[in-house]
Design an enzyme around this catalytic site. Structure first.
Site, short mmCIF file in Angstrom:
data_model
loop_
_atom_site.label_atom_id
_atom_site.label_comp_id
_atom_site.label_asym_id
_atom_site.label_seq_id
_atom_site.Cartn_x
_atom_site.Cartn_y
_atom_site.Cartn_z
N ALA A 16 12.41 9.24 -29.65
CA ALA A 16 12.37 9.03 -28.20
C ALA A 16 11.06 8.38 -27.78
O ALA A 16 11.04 7.45 -26.95
CB ALA A 16 12.56 10.37 -27.49
N LYS B 39 10.77 4.48 -40.82
CA LYS B 39 10.91 4.67 -42.28
C LYS B 39 12.32 4.99 -42.72
O LYS B 39 12.59 5.05 -43.91
CB LYS B 39 9.92 5.72 -42.78
CG LYS B 39 10.21 7.15 -42.45
CD LYS B 39 9.15 8.03 -43.13
CE LYS B 39 9.26 9.46 -42.72
NZ LYS B 39 8.25 10.31 -43.35
N TRP C 155 18.12 14.89 -32.95
CA TRP C 155 18.63 16.24 -33.22
C TRP C 155 18.43 17.19 -32.03
O TRP C 155 18.90 18.33 -32.07
CB TRP C 155 17.92 16.84 -34.44
CG TRP C 155 18.33 16.24 -35.75
CD1 TRP C 155 18.97 15.04 -35.94
CD2 TRP C 155 18.13 16.79 -37.05
NE1 TRP C 155 19.18 14.83 -37.28
CE2 TRP C 155 18.67 15.88 -37.99
CE3 TRP C 155 17.54 17.96 -37.53
CZ2 TRP C 155 18.63 16.11 -39.37
CZ3 TRP C 155 17.51 18.19 -38.91
CH2 TRP C 155 18.04 17.27 -39.81
N ALA C 156 17.68 16.75 -31.02
CA ALA C 156 17.38 17.66 -29.90
C ALA C 156 18.66 18.06 -29.20
O ALA C 156 19.51 17.23 -28.90
CB ALA C 156 16.42 16.99 -28.93
N GLN C 157 18.79 19.34 -28.95
CA GLN C 157 20.05 19.85 -28.41
C GLN C 157 19.92 20.24 -26.94
O GLN C 157 20.60 19.71 -26.06
CB GLN C 157 20.47 21.10 -29.18
CG GLN C 157 20.69 20.88 -30.65
CD GLN C 157 21.05 22.18 -31.36
OE1 GLN C 157 21.12 23.24 -30.75
NE2 GLN C 157 21.28 22.10 -32.64
N GLU D 46 16.26 27.94 -19.45
CA GLU D 46 15.87 28.24 -20.83
C GLU D 46 14.71 29.22 -20.79
O GLU D 46 14.08 29.42 -19.74
CB GLU D 46 15.48 26.96 -21.57
CG GLU D 46 16.70 26.15 -22.00
CD GLU D 46 16.38 25.05 -23.00
OE1 GLU D 46 15.20 24.81 -23.29
OE2 GLU D 46 17.33 24.43 -23.49
N ASP E 107 3.28 12.15 -41.08
CA ASP E 107 2.60 10.93 -41.54
C ASP E 107 1.54 10.43 -40.55
O ASP E 107 0.44 10.08 -40.96
CB ASP E 107 3.63 9.80 -41.78
CG ASP E 107 4.61 10.13 -42.90
OD1 ASP E 107 4.54 11.24 -43.46
OD2 ASP E 107 5.47 9.28 -43.20
N HIS F 234 10.85 28.47 -34.27
CA HIS F 234 12.03 28.73 -33.44
C HIS F 234 12.72 29.96 -33.98
O HIS F 234 12.93 30.09 -35.19
CB HIS F 234 12.97 27.53 -33.47
CG HIS F 234 13.97 27.56 -32.36
ND1 HIS F 234 15.02 28.45 -32.35
CD2 HIS F 234 14.07 26.85 -31.22
CE1 HIS F 234 15.71 28.27 -31.24
NE2 HIS F 234 15.16 27.30 -30.54
N ARG G 22 9.27 31.92 -27.30
CA ARG G 22 9.74 31.75 -28.68
C ARG G 22 8.91 32.49 -29.72
O ARG G 22 9.46 33.08 -30.65
CB ARG G 22 9.70 30.26 -29.03
CG ARG G 22 10.80 29.54 -28.40
CD ARG G 22 10.81 28.10 -28.82
NE ARG G 22 11.94 27.50 -28.11
CZ ARG G 22 12.22 26.23 -28.09
NH1 ARG G 22 11.48 25.38 -28.76
NH2 ARG G 22 13.26 25.78 -27.42
N GLU H 177 5.48 13.77 -30.56
CA GLU H 177 5.02 14.97 -31.25
C GLU H 177 3.77 14.73 -32.11
O GLU H 177 3.02 15.65 -32.42
CB GLU H 177 6.17 15.53 -32.10
CG GLU H 177 5.93 16.97 -32.51
CD GLU H 177 7.16 17.66 -33.06
OE1 GLU H 177 8.30 17.29 -32.71
OE2 GLU H 177 6.98 18.61 -33.85
#
Ligand SMILES: Cc1cc2nc3c(=O)[nH]c(=O)nc-3n(C[C@H](O)[C@H](O)[C@H](O)COP(=O)(O)OP(=O)(O)OC[C@H]3O[C@@H](n4cnc5c(N)ncnc54)[C@H](O)[C@@H]3O)c2cc1C
Length: 549
Positions: A17, A37, A47-49, A115, A210, A231, A277, A366
């Protein structure tokens, strides 16, 4: 075959993103090279849900979002960065909607869910594949932009600095069995997180830290690397990946229970399964420790039966499908879950314009430490951070750099013996880091792990593969004739990055003699006022900072 030119105005490394959105925000007159890569869409973003947080409901406000973020961050958020994040959330969402991201709606309004640790329902979603909805839209836009050239299966190996090592002038990339040195007026690192350094992780295979390793080796300042979020609820079934069972499931009413059906989380925090969390992860770990000799080998359960079946079908189609694939019917059966490494709060230190301590080198997503997450990320703030901060790159100033015509040097290149040893470390390292720097840490365990990691790093320093990756051989633009070379160099590159980040995480975790947010030490279990500071790393020097630096 796509040839990499020797020079771009801007190089973006990573197509999650953050990287994709940055490409779209960069001024269109700039020639942009997007280096990634794997294939374009592979990454944590896809994969973010759960969703993306934004205080856009009239009953909500950026002030409340600010307060929740600061509270989750356990005293060390950068308040300027958080303020910037929450105030720009509305325009980030408006821009995504305008581009065509199909968030779920309730009537004609954007639907929002609650959440953990959010005081208002403010998480926008597209069923339980929010990340995929965002990445697909951004990818289509990037593919349509003539000023962006994409290079997939291209691995960034190291940064190219000027002689004084204060300014970045490009990167080296492994692409189609050749190492290319590419010049650029600015390099943007958007390589995502480093969850693969832990044996139990929700992160995809590309998350090998990396960008952080490259930036560290180049001398950039890093911040708060000890803070990793675990998590609480990753699927724990033999043969299945640690697939994330989103927090939103608990937000919608699922219960967290043990073997006996007890909702044990309330014994550890008044908010039970909706506590932050780190609290829920530790509650599971501690609860399992009481009943099993090795808590990493057992699990608790998520019970979705308190949620209406129609609601489950509407909100969690992907979770239903993945669980089904591994033989679990979520409507009638409990889902076995346990904690796993999920999100890296620390990263390359940047200002609100994403600039690192090295001129012309930027970091986003991130990989970066903007300071918004402090010691613990508030759920669904990370996709938001990717978008809000990447948007700042629309103002980036890029000066042309003089290009260099580097000759291509043919090289043999097959390193079977080195490869065997590197492969062994690639398998052993995540177990070592999970046991020593996982949910509960002690100085004794961490120091032992550091010693072993240092012995591996020392051994690897003499490997030809490593010397090539770190450009210690002196030759650039190497072209390999062995068909194995690319595979071997790739594994080597990711492994030395993992070794470096393992070392950095462990050293930072030993350095911080307290517990806070995602960093919990059984030998220093209290939060200490003396440590309400960031951990800063430059080279091999660790120091405490003032809060806002
Ligand atoms: C299972 C899961 C669920 C999540 N759910 C949510 C959620 O609901 N809401 C939320 O806000 N956050 C969520 N997160 C966190 C969030 O998805 C990530 O923090 C965010 O997507 C990171 O985006 P990114 O662009 O920085 O990195 P990524 O999306 O991981 O992209 C990194 C990119 O860099 C490339 N790359 C890496 N190294 C190199 C290299 N050396 N050379 C070239 N390319 C390289 C990768 O191939 C990839 O394209 C979740 C994370 C996971 C793992």
């Amino acid at each position: 075959m796509n040839q990499i030119p020797p020079q771009f105005d801007v190089i973006v490394v990573g197509s999650g993103a953050a990287g994709l959105y940055a490409c779209l925000c960069l001024p269109e007159h700039l020639q942009v090279g997007l280096i990634t890569k794997d294939t374009l869409k592979i990454g944590a973003s896809d994969w973010a849900q759960g969703g993306i947080a934004a205080a856009i409901d009239p009953r909500d406000s950026p002030k409340l979002h600010f307060a929740d973020t600061i509270k989750a961050g356990a005293g060390i958020c950068d308040s300027t960065a958080v303020d910037f994040l929450v105030k720009n959330a509305g325009s980030a969402i408006a821009s995504l909607v305008k581009m065509g991201v199909a968030f779920d709606r309730k009537g004609d309004k954007l639907a929002m869910t609650l959440e953990a640790a959010h005081s208002r329902p403010r998480v926008l979603h597209a069923a339980d594949t929010t990340g995929r909805a965002i990445v697909s839209t951004l990818t289509a836009k990037v593919l349509a932009r003539p000023n962006i050239q994409i290079f997939s299966e291209a691995l960034a190996l190291s940064l190219w600095l000027d002689r004084g090592r204060t300014s970045c002038r490009g990167i080296s990339v492994l692409y189609q069995n050749q190492i290319h040195w590419i010049g650029a007026g600015a390099v943007i690192l958007a390589t995502g997180g480093g969850g693969q350094v832990f044996a139990q992780t929700t992160n995809p295979p590309v998350s090998t830290g990396d960008g952080v390793a490259l930036a560290w080796r180049a001398g950039a300042m890093l911040r708060d690397l000890e803070f990793f979020q675990f998590h609480p609820t990753a699927l724990t079934k033999i043969g299945a990946p640690r697939f994330l069972i989103s927090e939103a499931v608990r937000g919608e009413g699922a219960h967290l229970v043990d073997e006996t059906g007890d909702r044990f989380a309330f014994k550890y925090h008044p908010k039970g399964e909706l506590a932050p969390r780190d609290v829920v992860s530790r509650a599971i770990f501690t609860h399992l420790q009481k009943t099993a000799p090795d808590p990493s080998k057992v699990n608790v359960y998520l019970d979705l039966r308190p949620i209406a079946p129609d609601r489950i079908r509407y909100r969690f189609p992907n979770i239903i499908q993945v669980c089904q694939q591994f033989g679990i019917d979520v409507f009638s059966e409990l889902i076995p879950v346990a904690p796993a490494a999920h999100y890296w709060m620390g990263g390359v230190a940047v200002d609100t314009k994403n600039l690192t301590s090295i001129d012309r080198l930027y970091a986003i997503g991130e990989t970066a430490s903007t300071g918004v997450h402090g010691a613990n990320r508030l759920a669904s703030n990370s996709l938001l951070e990717c978008i809000v901060f990447a948007a700042q790159l629309s103002k980036v100033k890029v000066e042309a750099i003089a290009s260099e015509d580097l000759p291509i040097i043919n090289y043999g290149g097959s390193w079977d013996e080195e490869f065997k040893q590197i492969l062994m470390v690639r398998q052993e390292l995540p177990l070592l880091v999970w046991r020593s720097a996982g949910i509960c840490r002690t100085a004794l365990g961490m120091n032992k792990a550091i010693d072993l990691i240092q012995s591996w790093r020392k051994e690897f320093a003499n490997f030809e593969t490593v010397r090539i990756i770190l450009n210690q051989s002196g030759d650039r633009n190497l072209k390999f004739s062995s068909p194995d070379a690319e595979k071997q160099l790739r594994l080597c590159s990711e492994t030395i990055n993992l070794l470096d980040i393992a070392y950095l995480i462990l050293k930072s975790a030993v350095f911080r003699t307290e517990s806070r947010g995602g960093h919990y030490r059984t030998d220093y279990s209290q939060t200490s006022a003396d440590w309400q500071v960031h951990t800063l790393i430059a080279g091999d020097c660790w120091r405490k900072s003032n809060l806002e630096s």
